[in-house]
Design a protein around this motif. Sequence first.
Motif, mmCIF file in Angstrom:
data_model
loop_
_atom_site.group_PDB
_atom_site.id
_atom_site.type_symbol
_atom_site.label_atom_id
_atom_site.label_comp_id
_atom_site.label_asym_id
_atom_site.label_seq_id
_atom_site.Cartn_x
_atom_site.Cartn_y
_atom_site.Cartn_z
ATOM 1 N N THR A 149 36.089 -75.619 -116.188
ATOM 2 C CA THR A 149 36.891 -76.113 -114.890
ATOM 3 C C THR A 149 37.220 -74.518 -114.167
ATOM 4 O OG1 THR A 149 38.857 -76.182 -116.373
ATOM 5 C CG2 THR A 149 37.935 -78.208 -115.746
ATOM 6 N N ILE A 150 37.046 -74.552 -112.906
ATOM 7 C CA ILE A 150 37.569 -73.397 -112.444
ATOM 8 C C ILE A 150 38.359 -73.416 -111.156
ATOM 9 C CG2 ILE A 150 36.441 -71.313 -111.119
ATOM 10 C CD1 ILE A 150 33.571 -72.131 -112.214
ATOM 11 N N ALA A 151 39.414 -72.848 -111.137
ATOM 12 C CA ALA A 151 40.519 -72.959 -109.959
ATOM 13 C C ALA A 151 40.255 -71.969 -109.093
ATOM 14 C CB ALA A 151 41.811 -72.920 -110.699
ATOM 15 N N ALA A 152 39.976 -72.295 -107.677
ATOM 16 C CA ALA A 152 39.691 -71.442 -106.666
ATOM 17 C C ALA A 152 41.004 -71.308 -105.739
ATOM 18 C CB ALA A 152 38.273 -71.812 -106.029
ATOM 19 N N ILE A 153 41.668 -70.218 -106.208
ATOM 20 C CA ILE A 153 43.166 -69.942 -105.417
ATOM 21 C C ILE A 153 42.843 -69.100 -104.333
ATOM 22 C CG2 ILE A 153 45.327 -69.428 -105.823
ATOM 23 C CD1 ILE A 153 44.781 -69.496 -108.810
ATOM 24 N N ASP A 154 42.641 -69.887 -102.750
ATOM 25 C CA ASP A 154 42.580 -69.038 -101.898
ATOM 26 C C ASP A 154 43.657 -68.934 -100.832
ATOM 27 O OD1 ASP A 154 39.876 -68.125 -101.388
ATOM 28 O OD2 ASP A 154 39.324 -70.182 -101.450
ATOM 29 N N GLY A 155 44.840 -69.439 -101.502
ATOM 30 C CA GLY A 155 46.128 -69.413 -101.096
ATOM 31 C C GLY A 155 47.202 -69.386 -101.852
ATOM 32 N N ALA A 156 48.470 -69.751 -101.446
ATOM 33 C CA ALA A 156 49.593 -70.006 -102.216
ATOM 34 C C ALA A 156 49.646 -71.099 -103.156
ATOM 35 C CB ALA A 156 50.969 -70.228 -101.470
ATOM 36 N N ALA A 157 49.721 -70.506 -104.596
ATOM 37 C CA ALA A 157 49.842 -71.482 -105.654
ATOM 38 C C ALA A 157 51.254 -71.464 -106.296
ATOM 39 C CB ALA A 157 48.585 -71.055 -106.626
ATOM 40 N N LEU A 158 51.981 -72.234 -106.052
ATOM 41 C CA LEU A 158 53.525 -72.034 -106.608
ATOM 42 C C LEU A 158 53.748 -73.322 -107.458
ATOM 43 C CD1 LEU A 158 55.196 -70.811 -103.341
ATOM 44 C CD2 LEU A 158 54.144 -69.338 -105.224
ATOM 45 N N GLY A 159 54.774 -72.840 -108.441
ATOM 46 C CA GLY A 159 55.267 -73.977 -109.151
ATOM 47 C C GLY A 159 54.174 -74.957 -109.908
ATOM 48 N N GLY A 160 54.081 -76.278 -109.713
ATOM 49 C CA GLY A 160 53.316 -77.259 -109.975
ATOM 50 C C GLY A 160 51.575 -76.753 -109.672
ATOM 51 N N GLY A 161 51.618 -75.952 -108.573
ATOM 52 C CA GLY A 161 50.316 -75.790 -108.161
ATOM 53 C C GLY A 161 49.509 -74.608 -109.086
ATOM 54 N N LEU A 162 50.603 -73.642 -109.369
ATOM 55 C CA LEU A 162 49.859 -72.588 -110.358
ATOM 56 C C LEU A 162 49.705 -73.356 -111.680
ATOM 57 C CD1 LEU A 162 49.182 -69.762 -111.270
ATOM 58 C CD2 LEU A 162 51.688 -69.101 -111.311
ATOM 59 N N GLU A 163 50.671 -74.325 -112.101
ATOM 60 C CA GLU A 163 50.483 -75.080 -113.537
ATOM 61 C C GLU A 163 48.988 -75.747 -113.351
ATOM 62 O OE1 GLU A 163 54.623 -76.178 -115.209
ATOM 63 O OE2 GLU A 163 54.367 -77.111 -113.286
ATOM 64 N N MET A 164 48.715 -76.350 -112.300
ATOM 65 C CA MET A 164 47.401 -76.586 -112.230
ATOM 66 C C MET A 164 46.251 -75.710 -112.392
ATOM 67 S SD MET A 164 46.943 -79.939 -109.567
ATOM 68 C CE MET A 164 47.403 -79.027 -108.029
ATOM 69 N N ALA A 165 46.376 -74.895 -111.956
ATOM 70 C CA ALA A 165 45.483 -73.612 -112.166
ATOM 71 C C ALA A 165 45.523 -73.111 -113.500
ATOM 72 C CB ALA A 165 45.713 -72.419 -111.087
ATOM 73 N N LEU A 166 46.614 -73.026 -114.141
ATOM 74 C CA LEU A 166 46.638 -72.577 -115.669
ATOM 75 C C LEU A 166 46.053 -73.600 -116.677
ATOM 76 C CD1 LEU A 166 50.439 -71.376 -115.637
ATOM 77 C CD2 LEU A 166 48.299 -70.059 -116.274
ATOM 78 N N ALA A 167 45.804 -74.985 -116.042
ATOM 79 C CA ALA A 167 45.204 -75.834 -116.900
ATOM 80 C C ALA A 167 43.698 -75.586 -116.854
ATOM 81 C CB ALA A 167 45.646 -77.121 -116.375
ATOM 82 N N CYS A 168 43.255 -74.972 -115.984
ATOM 83 C CA CYS A 168 41.714 -74.678 -115.730
ATOM 84 C C CYS A 168 41.161 -73.531 -116.702
ATOM 85 C CB CYS A 168 41.370 -74.525 -114.332
ATOM 86 S SG CYS A 168 41.633 -75.860 -113.039
ATOM 87 N N ASP A 169 39.911 -73.547 -117.030
ATOM 88 C CA ASP A 169 39.494 -72.539 -117.964
ATOM 89 C C ASP A 169 39.475 -71.127 -117.314
ATOM 90 O OD1 ASP A 169 38.754 -74.516 -119.973
ATOM 91 O OD2 ASP A 169 37.288 -75.277 -118.848
ATOM 92 N N ILE A 170 39.160 -71.129 -116.179
ATOM 93 C CA ILE A 170 39.004 -69.755 -115.148
ATOM 94 C C ILE A 170 39.827 -69.986 -113.951
ATOM 95 C CG2 ILE A 170 37.247 -68.539 -114.162
ATOM 96 C CD1 ILE A 170 35.260 -69.410 -116.479
ATOM 97 N N ARG A 171 40.366 -68.846 -113.632
ATOM 98 C CA ARG A 171 41.072 -68.837 -112.142
ATOM 99 C C ARG A 171 40.383 -67.808 -111.490
ATOM 100 N NH1 ARG A 171 43.817 -70.482 -116.060
ATOM 101 N NH2 ARG A 171 43.896 -68.459 -116.970
ATOM 102 N N ILE A 172 40.128 -67.818 -110.155
ATOM 103 C CA ILE A 172 39.683 -67.012 -109.184
ATOM 104 C C ILE A 172 40.684 -67.025 -108.047
ATOM 105 C CG2 ILE A 172 37.757 -66.240 -107.798
ATOM 106 C CD1 ILE A 172 35.857 -67.424 -109.828
ATOM 107 N N ALA A 173 41.057 -65.706 -107.682
ATOM 108 C CA ALA A 173 41.880 -65.753 -106.565
ATOM 109 C C ALA A 173 41.489 -64.517 -105.475
ATOM 110 C CB ALA A 173 43.690 -65.306 -107.222
ATOM 111 N N ALA A 174 42.018 -65.088 -104.284
ATOM 112 C CA ALA A 174 41.750 -64.078 -103.109
ATOM 113 C C ALA A 174 42.790 -63.111 -103.290
ATOM 114 C CB ALA A 174 41.992 -64.861 -101.792
ATOM 115 N N THR A 175 42.643 -61.893 -102.940
ATOM 116 C CA THR A 175 43.753 -60.593 -103.286
ATOM 117 C C THR A 175 44.889 -61.091 -102.345
ATOM 118 O OG1 THR A 175 42.516 -59.522 -101.390
ATOM 119 C CG2 THR A 175 41.886 -59.100 -103.765
ATOM 120 N N SER A 176 44.879 -61.783 -101.318
ATOM 121 C CA SER A 176 45.830 -61.954 -100.440
ATOM 122 C C SER A 176 46.686 -63.297 -100.996
ATOM 123 C CB SER A 176 45.624 -62.521 -99.272
ATOM 124 O OG SER A 176 44.434 -63.509 -99.009
ATOM 125 N N ALA A 177 46.268 -63.954 -101.845
ATOM 126 C CA ALA A 177 46.963 -65.220 -102.645
ATOM 127 C C ALA A 177 48.134 -65.046 -103.039
ATOM 128 C CB ALA A 177 45.926 -66.114 -103.460
#
Length: 313
Positions: A149-177
């Motif tokens: 599972t890959i989380a593609a973080i193209d914007g704000a990931a706060l609270g539960g949003g980051l928790e969802m991303a943390l549950a993924c195997d891999i996280r990729i973020a825009a530098t501006s996220a």
Amino acid sequence: MALLAGCRVFSHAFRGQAANLDGVCTLQDVMQRAVCSLRRYSSESKAGEELTVRYLDGGDSGIVVFGVNRPKAKNAISKNLVKMMSEAVESVKKNNKVRSVILCSMVPGVFCAGADLKERAKMHQSEVGPFVSKARALITELGNLPMPTIAAIDGAALGGGLEMALACDIRIAATSAKMGLVETKLAIIPGAGGTQRLPRTVGVSLAKELIFAARVIDGTEAKALGLVNHAVEQNKSGDAAYLRALELAREFNPQGPIAIRMAKLSINQGIEVDLTTGLAIEEACYAQVIPTKDRLEGLAAFKEKRPPRYKGE
């Protein structure tokens, strides 16, 4: 003897993970890039739904994209979104043709703003606990999916949003996220795995600092801290992290699907135990790939100097 017995029990318990994975995938950069860059996932979901699910095809067959789509609420986690995501996760978990899952946002500039506080404010106190439990269960199930599972973080990931991303195997973020577990600002704590997954990702002391301060960091700092695997410059269409996630999923696609599932299981289970037990877990997972047709296909392809054609069998 006890170690061997434990290994046998583990092997039996997870034998079902090595079920046949139908379909052959090759690494082809065809017209899918143009289609996916527009991120039109409506073919598998009704217009206006809070979650769109797209099963890619052609050279990208086996890649499934979950697109969160609550623009007015900045993708905040609502009761309905939890229900829809739970159904989507359950669906792909049972589908042996799925080789990887990308979780992204359909809303420019935001991944997920966390819990829907407007909905939460209308809840009776007795409703809050059960809702958080359902959200926690969803994120746990997301983390337990057998495929990458890959989380593609193209914007704000706060609270539960980051928790969802943390549950993924891999996280990729825009530098501006922007990312952070900010719950202590509301006099609560991360309640969907954040206090457990963040320390396992960036280390205990740093996780404490970030959570105690409710600090928000950008994609560049997240990469430096090890919170995300890759940080990419945002593009004009606002989907740079998604496109990088798609590239990564395409790297996974040609590999043996049973082997990838067993590798994920071995890593996830082994990291929680001592080395001796972890090696027994690895042995049990390795035993699942030995009798597969894919293993023989890999050997034959190597001998014949051709790309393997894995069928997940």
